[in-house]
Design a protein around this motif. Structure first.
Motif, PDB file in Angstrom:
ATOM      1  N   ALA A 405       0.836  -1.207   0.000  1.00 21.38           N
ATOM      2  CA  ALA A 405       0.000   0.000   0.000  1.00 21.38           C
ATOM      3  C   ALA A 405       0.869   1.254   0.000  1.00 21.38           C
ATOM      4  O   ALA A 405       0.514   2.271  -0.613  1.00 21.38           O
ATOM      5  CB  ALA A 405      -0.934  -0.006   1.204  1.00 21.38           C
ATOM      6  N   GLN A 406       2.021   1.183   0.675  1.00 22.28           N
ATOM      7  CA  GLN A 406       2.918   2.338   0.701  1.00 22.28           C
ATOM      8  C   GLN A 406       3.527   2.606  -0.670  1.00 22.28           C
ATOM      9  O   GLN A 406       3.909   3.733  -0.981  1.00 22.28           O
ATOM     10  CB  GLN A 406       4.024   2.097   1.732  1.00 22.28           C
ATOM     11  N   ALA A 407       3.611   1.545  -1.484  1.00 28.39           N
ATOM     12  CA  ALA A 407       4.232   1.680  -2.801  1.00 28.39           C
ATOM     13  C   ALA A 407       3.262   2.180  -3.864  1.00 28.39           C
ATOM     14  O   ALA A 407       3.660   2.393  -5.013  1.00 28.39           O
ATOM     15  CB  ALA A 407       4.823   0.337  -3.238  1.00 28.39           C
ATOM     16  N   THR A 408       1.995   2.361  -3.513  1.00 26.03           N
ATOM     17  CA  THR A 408       1.022   2.815  -4.515  1.00 26.03           C
ATOM     18  C   THR A 408       1.251   4.266  -4.920  1.00 26.03           C
ATOM     19  O   THR A 408       0.666   4.742  -5.897  1.00 26.03           O
ATOM     20  CB  THR A 408      -0.418   2.669  -3.977  1.00 26.03           C
ATOM     21  N   GLN A 409       2.086   4.981  -4.167  1.00 29.23           N
ATOM     22  CA  GLN A 409       2.372   6.377  -4.494  1.00 29.23           C
ATOM     23  C   GLN A 409       3.517   6.523  -5.498  1.00 29.23           C
ATOM     24  O   GLN A 409       3.844   7.624  -5.909  1.00 29.23           O
ATOM     25  CB  GLN A 409       2.725   7.149  -3.207  1.00 29.23           C
ATOM     26  N   GLN A 410       4.103   5.392  -5.906  1.00 27.85           N
ATOM     27  CA  GLN A 410       5.238   5.458  -6.820  1.00 27.85           C
ATOM     28  C   GLN A 410       4.816   6.020  -8.183  1.00 27.85           C
ATOM     29  O   GLN A 410       3.710   5.796  -8.652  1.00 27.85           O
ATOM     30  CB  GLN A 410       5.870   4.071  -6.985  1.00 27.85           C
ATOM     31  N   ARG A 411       5.742   6.739  -8.824  1.00 27.28           N
ATOM     32  CA  ARG A 411       5.449   7.376 -10.124  1.00 27.28           C
ATOM     33  C   ARG A 411       5.941   6.529 -11.282  1.00 27.28           C
ATOM     34  O   ARG A 411       5.623   6.801 -12.435  1.00 27.28           O
ATOM     35  CB  ARG A 411       6.108   8.759 -10.156  1.00 27.28           C
ATOM     36  N   THR A 412       6.743   5.504 -10.995  1.00 21.69           N
ATOM     37  CA  THR A 412       7.203   4.589 -12.042  1.00 21.69           C
ATOM     38  C   THR A 412       7.037   3.156 -11.554  1.00 21.69           C
ATOM     39  O   THR A 412       6.803   2.901 -10.373  1.00 21.69           O
ATOM     40  CB  THR A 412       8.692   4.836 -12.376  1.00 21.69           C
ATOM     41  N   ALA A 413       7.176   2.219 -12.495  1.00 24.38           N
ATOM     42  CA  ALA A 413       7.034   0.800 -12.165  1.00 24.38           C
ATOM     43  C   ALA A 413       8.290   0.308 -11.460  1.00 24.38           C
ATOM     44  O   ALA A 413       9.137  -0.374 -12.041  1.00 24.38           O
ATOM     45  CB  ALA A 413       6.753  -0.001 -13.428  1.00 24.38           C
ATOM     46  N   THR A 414       8.408   0.660 -10.181  1.00 23.96           N
ATOM     47  CA  THR A 414       9.636   0.376  -9.436  1.00 23.96           C
ATOM     48  C   THR A 414       9.482  -0.784  -8.465  1.00 23.96           C
ATOM     49  O   THR A 414      10.343  -1.642  -8.372  1.00 23.96           O
ATOM     50  CB  THR A 414      10.062   1.626  -8.637  1.00 23.96           C
ATOM     51  N   GLN A 415       8.381  -0.810  -7.731  1.00 19.65           N
ATOM     52  CA  GLN A 415       8.229  -1.802  -6.671  1.00 19.65           C
ATOM     53  C   GLN A 415       7.016  -2.688  -6.900  1.00 19.65           C
ATOM     54  O   GLN A 415       5.904  -2.203  -7.154  1.00 19.65           O
ATOM     55  CB  GLN A 415       8.098  -1.102  -5.314  1.00 19.65           C
ATOM     56  N   TYR A 416       7.243  -3.992  -6.770  1.00 24.88           N
ATOM     57  CA  TYR A 416       6.162  -4.986  -6.840  1.00 24.88           C
ATOM     58  C   TYR A 416       6.488  -6.072  -5.826  1.00 24.88           C
ATOM     59  O   TYR A 416       7.619  -6.570  -5.769  1.00 24.88           O
ATOM     60  CB  TYR A 416       6.039  -5.587  -8.235  1.00 24.88           C
ATOM     61  N   PHE A 417       5.517  -6.439  -5.010  1.00 27.09           N
ATOM     62  CA  PHE A 417       5.747  -7.366  -3.907  1.00 27.09           C
ATOM     63  C   PHE A 417       5.230  -8.760  -4.240  1.00 27.09           C
ATOM     64  O   PHE A 417       4.123  -8.910  -4.781  1.00 27.09           O
ATOM     65  CB  PHE A 417       5.044  -6.865  -2.650  1.00 27.09           C
ATOM     66  N   ILE A 418       6.007  -9.772  -3.883  1.00 31.24           N
ATOM     67  CA  ILE A 418       5.605 -11.157  -4.099  1.00 31.24           C
ATOM     68  C   ILE A 418       5.640 -11.881  -2.764  1.00 31.24           C
ATOM     69  O   ILE A 418       6.685 -11.946  -2.112  1.00 31.24           O
ATOM     70  CB  ILE A 418       6.524 -11.876  -5.105  1.00 31.24           C
ATOM     71  N   LEU A 419       4.516 -12.403  -2.338  1.00 31.22           N
ATOM     72  CA  LEU A 419       4.425 -13.168  -1.101  1.00 31.22           C
ATOM     73  C   LEU A 419       4.424 -14.649  -1.448  1.00 31.22           C
ATOM     74  O   LEU A 419       3.542 -15.120  -2.169  1.00 31.22           O
ATOM     75  CB  LEU A 419       3.144 -12.804  -0.339  1.00 31.22           C
ATOM     76  N   LEU A 420       5.403 -15.382  -0.958  1.00 31.48           N
ATOM     77  CA  LEU A 420       5.478 -16.828  -1.148  1.00 31.48           C
ATOM     78  C   LEU A 420       5.056 -17.500   0.144  1.00 31.48           C
ATOM     79  O   LEU A 420       5.696 -17.329   1.187  1.00 31.48           O
ATOM     80  CB  LEU A 420       6.904 -17.252  -1.524  1.00 31.48           C
ATOM     81  N   ILE A 421       3.968 -18.262   0.092  1.00 28.02           N
ATOM     82  CA  ILE A 421       3.473 -19.001   1.253  1.00 28.02           C
ATOM     83  C   ILE A 421       3.681 -20.485   0.991  1.00 28.02           C
ATOM     84  O   ILE A 421       3.214 -21.015  -0.024  1.00 28.02           O
ATOM     85  CB  ILE A 421       1.984 -18.725   1.529  1.00 28.02           C
ATOM     86  N   ILE A 422       4.372 -21.145   1.906  1.00 31.07           N
ATOM     87  CA  ILE A 422       4.567 -22.594   1.807  1.00 31.07           C
ATOM     88  C   ILE A 422       3.778 -23.211   2.953  1.00 31.07           C
ATOM     89  O   ILE A 422       4.042 -22.922   4.116  1.00 31.07           O
ATOM     90  CB  ILE A 422       6.057 -22.970   1.913  1.00 31.07           C
ATOM     91  N   THR A 423       2.814 -24.051   2.648  1.00 27.93           N
ATOM     92  CA  THR A 423       1.863 -24.513   3.667  1.00 27.93           C
ATOM     93  C   THR A 423       1.566 -25.992   3.525  1.00 27.93           C
ATOM     94  O   THR A 423       1.574 -26.544   2.424  1.00 27.93           O
ATOM     95  CB  THR A 423       0.553 -23.712   3.592  1.00 27.93           C
ATOM     96  N   ASP A 424       1.313 -26.632   4.660  1.00 19.06           N
ATOM     97  CA  ASP A 424       0.912 -28.041   4.651  1.00 19.06           C
ATOM     98  C   ASP A 424      -0.501 -28.219   5.195  1.00 19.06           C
ATOM     99  O   ASP A 424      -0.932 -29.336   5.424  1.00 19.06           O
ATOM    100  CB  ASP A 424       1.880 -28.889   5.475  1.00 19.06           C
ATOM    101  N   GLY A 425      -1.212 -27.121   5.464  1.00 12.97           N
ATOM    102  CA  GLY A 425      -2.521 -27.248   6.086  1.00 12.97           C
ATOM    103  C   GLY A 425      -3.601 -26.490   5.353  1.00 12.97           C
ATOM    104  O   GLY A 425      -3.338 -25.672   4.481  1.00 12.97           O
ATOM    105  N   VAL A 426      -4.839 -26.795   5.720  1.00 14.31           N
ATOM    106  CA  VAL A 426      -5.983 -26.085   5.158  1.00 14.31           C
ATOM    107  C   VAL A 426      -6.078 -24.715   5.818  1.00 14.31           C
ATOM    108  O   VAL A 426      -5.465 -24.460   6.852  1.00 14.31           O
ATOM    109  CB  VAL A 426      -7.287 -26.867   5.396  1.00 14.31           C
ATOM    110  N   ILE A 427      -6.854 -23.817   5.224  1.00 11.53           N
ATOM    111  CA  ILE A 427      -7.006 -22.463   5.762  1.00 11.53           C
ATOM    112  C   ILE A 427      -8.104 -22.454   6.815  1.00 11.53           C
ATOM    113  O   ILE A 427      -9.231 -22.866   6.562  1.00 11.53           O
ATOM    114  CB  ILE A 427      -7.346 -21.475   4.635  1.00 11.53           C
TER     115      ILE A 427
END
Length: 528
Positions: A405-427
């Protein structure tokens, strides 16, 4: 982990540390409100039956006691179940009005039912839901409240109590006294923990010793207040109030064999009316013993059956997924420093459950140096934690979303976040996770989920949204598809590059789609 191309903002990896071989005990407390009145001359006499689904069939697990002439019962009998974090354990709570002494349920009037998974209750800690009839229509205004208490503390407390000179409540007799023990709930209301048996025709009762888990009585807090209520039992359910008092486990431990603890039983109404009023009798705590229940157990990462077991080759499915995906993603991060988070574990020193903790145990600086740093931190933390549940995704998703959300103020395509979740269980917190993903779909971030083990990953596939756009429980539609799910079991015998290719297949399109929608130019096209 999250990767930010050419950016210096944090990157996050998430590893659930509730192993599939781990089981914990969960205690369920049930109460009802505004139940249907099936009796003509009195009120319903409800009891609750718990069913568990087994191979598509509902099997009776246990029953509560019957609450006489009561449309708002709080059942003293608890349901204690083994909670398997990695399974969807479907439960059904059915309430009946007892009409006969028969054990056959079709001999009693049906008052309503409610079905859900055990994980849903554990995740929420306490839920209140409407009761439904067999045709799925509301059972009047009837509600059921179910509270879950994880029996993580294996201490138990054994109490031996008696009474002396209690108030006489029966016109042609003495009293039929019993005690109820309450603890304060998170909502500020007193919650019934235990009810003793009724001792007939006496003002000097001696109740049978009883044992309850310490966490049930006081949440493991020896100083937490405990409310004790004394009543005179009536067959019609209209029990007469004798008196009450407050204590704590810390105070009760003063009572030992041969050195009882005496507490005055006070009726506040009588106390206000009569200046000469002293008490409505004495409750005597003959003995109080706190011990340890050694039958409780936790999973062990040294056990080869655990998905967290690191084999002689120095790897497991978690590490394989970290290396396969991380080695590709880290090339797009400028400093290659990634914060790595765990969830679903009890942490020292107080062993509270956490759904968002740094696996290097440094909350102010959770960064790991590259993929090797994440792998080392993961391996190092295993001996120092206790696996636990439930599997809550929303805290981790919201954690990364705050950075995005803090990166939404960027003026160029600079920051993109990738969340990697490794899981063995149900949600366990599916509704909250759906809402979190829908909100995150408006931000510069994507979510990659790698499922390890052989659990049912239907919930992950639902979040993936390949077949239809994901919606939150409120009906809000995701702005775009940001979730990619891959089950590791399909790539166990394949080259690690094959897993990485499948995991990252949709990522380039998701990145481009976001920045095009925002009309943000690439970094190198920004004017100097």
């Amino acid at each position: 982990m999250a990767c930010i191309p050419d950016g210096g903002a944090p990157a996050v990896g998430a590893i659930p540390l509730g192993s599939q071989c781990c089981v914990c005990k969960v205690e369920l407390s049930v109460s009802g409100q505004n139940l249907l009145d099936r009796d003509v001359t009195s009120k319903s006499d409800p009891f609750c039956v718990l069913f568990m689904e087994d191979n598509g069939r509902w099997m009776e697990y246990d029953r509560t006691e019957t609450a006489i002439n009561n449309l708002n019962p709080a059942f003293s009998k608890k349901f204690v179940l083994d909670y398997h974090f990695e399974e969807v354990q479907k439960l059904k709570f059915a309430l009946f009005d007892q009409d006969k002494s028969s054990a056959q349920l079709d001999e009693h009037d049906f008052l309503g039912q409610f079905s859900c998974s055990l994980g849903t209750i554990v995740s929420s800690k306490k839920i209140t839901r409407p009761l439904l009839l067999m045709n799925d229509k509301p059972a009047g205004k009837g509600l059921i409240t179910i509270a879950a208490q994880e029996l993580s503390d294996n201490r138990v407390i054994t109490l031996s109590l008696a009474g002396r000179k209690l108030d006489k409540k029966d016109l042609f007799g003495k009293s039929d006294p019993f005690l109820e023990f309450y603890k304060p709930g998170d909502d500020g209301k007193w919650m019934l923990v235990h009810r003793t048996e009724v001792v007939k025709y006496t003002l000097d009762p001696v109740w049978k010793p009883f044992t309850v888990p310490l966490v049930s009585l006081c949440d493991g807090d020896l100083e937490k207040p405990i409310q004790v209520m004394c009543y005179d039992y009536d067959n019609d359910g209209g029990h007469d109030f004798i008196g009450e008092f407050q204590t704590s486990v810390l105070q009760m431990t003063e009572a030992q064999d041969g050195v009882p603890l005496e507490m005055e039983c006070i009726n506040p109404k009588k106390q206000r009316k009569k200046k000469s009023y002293k008490n409505s009798g004495i409750i005597i705590l003959r003995s109080c013993k706190v011990g340890i229940d050694f039958t409780a157990s936790n999973g062990n990462p040294l056990d080869p059956s655990s998905l967290h077991y690191i084999n002689p080759m120095g790897t497991n499915e978690y590490l394989s997924a970290i290396w396969a995906v991380g080695q590709i993603i880290q090339d797009y991060d400028s400093d290659k420093m990634f914060p790595a988070l765990g969830f679903g574990a009890q942490l020292p020193p107080d062993w509270k459950v956490s759904h968002e903790f740094a696996i290097n145990f440094n909350p102010t600086n959770p960064f790991c140096s590259g993929v090797d740093g994440i792998a080392q931190a993961y391996s190092a933390c295993l001996p120092h934690i206790r696996f636990y549940g439930p599997t809550n995704f929303s805290p981790i998703v919201n954690h990364v979303a705050r950075f995005a959300a803090q990166a939404t103020q960027q003026r160029t395509a600079t920051q993109y976040f990738i969340l990697l979740i490794i899981t063995d269980g149900v949600i366990s917190d599916m509704e909250e996770t759906r809402h979190a993903v829908v909100q995150a779909s408006k931000l510069p971030m994507s979510i990659i989920i790698v499922g390890v083990g052989n659990a049912d990953f239907a919930a992950m596939e639902f979040l993936d949204g390949d077949n239809c756009r994901l919606r939150s429980h409120t009906g809000e539609e995701a702005a775009r598809d940001i979730v990619q799910f891959v089950p590791f079991r399909e790539f166990r015998n394949a080259a690690k590059e094959t897993l990485a290719k499948a995991v990252l297949a949709e990522l380039p399109q998701q990145v481009v789609q976001y920045f095009k929608h925002k009309n943000l130019p690439p970094t190198n096209s920004e004017p100097a």
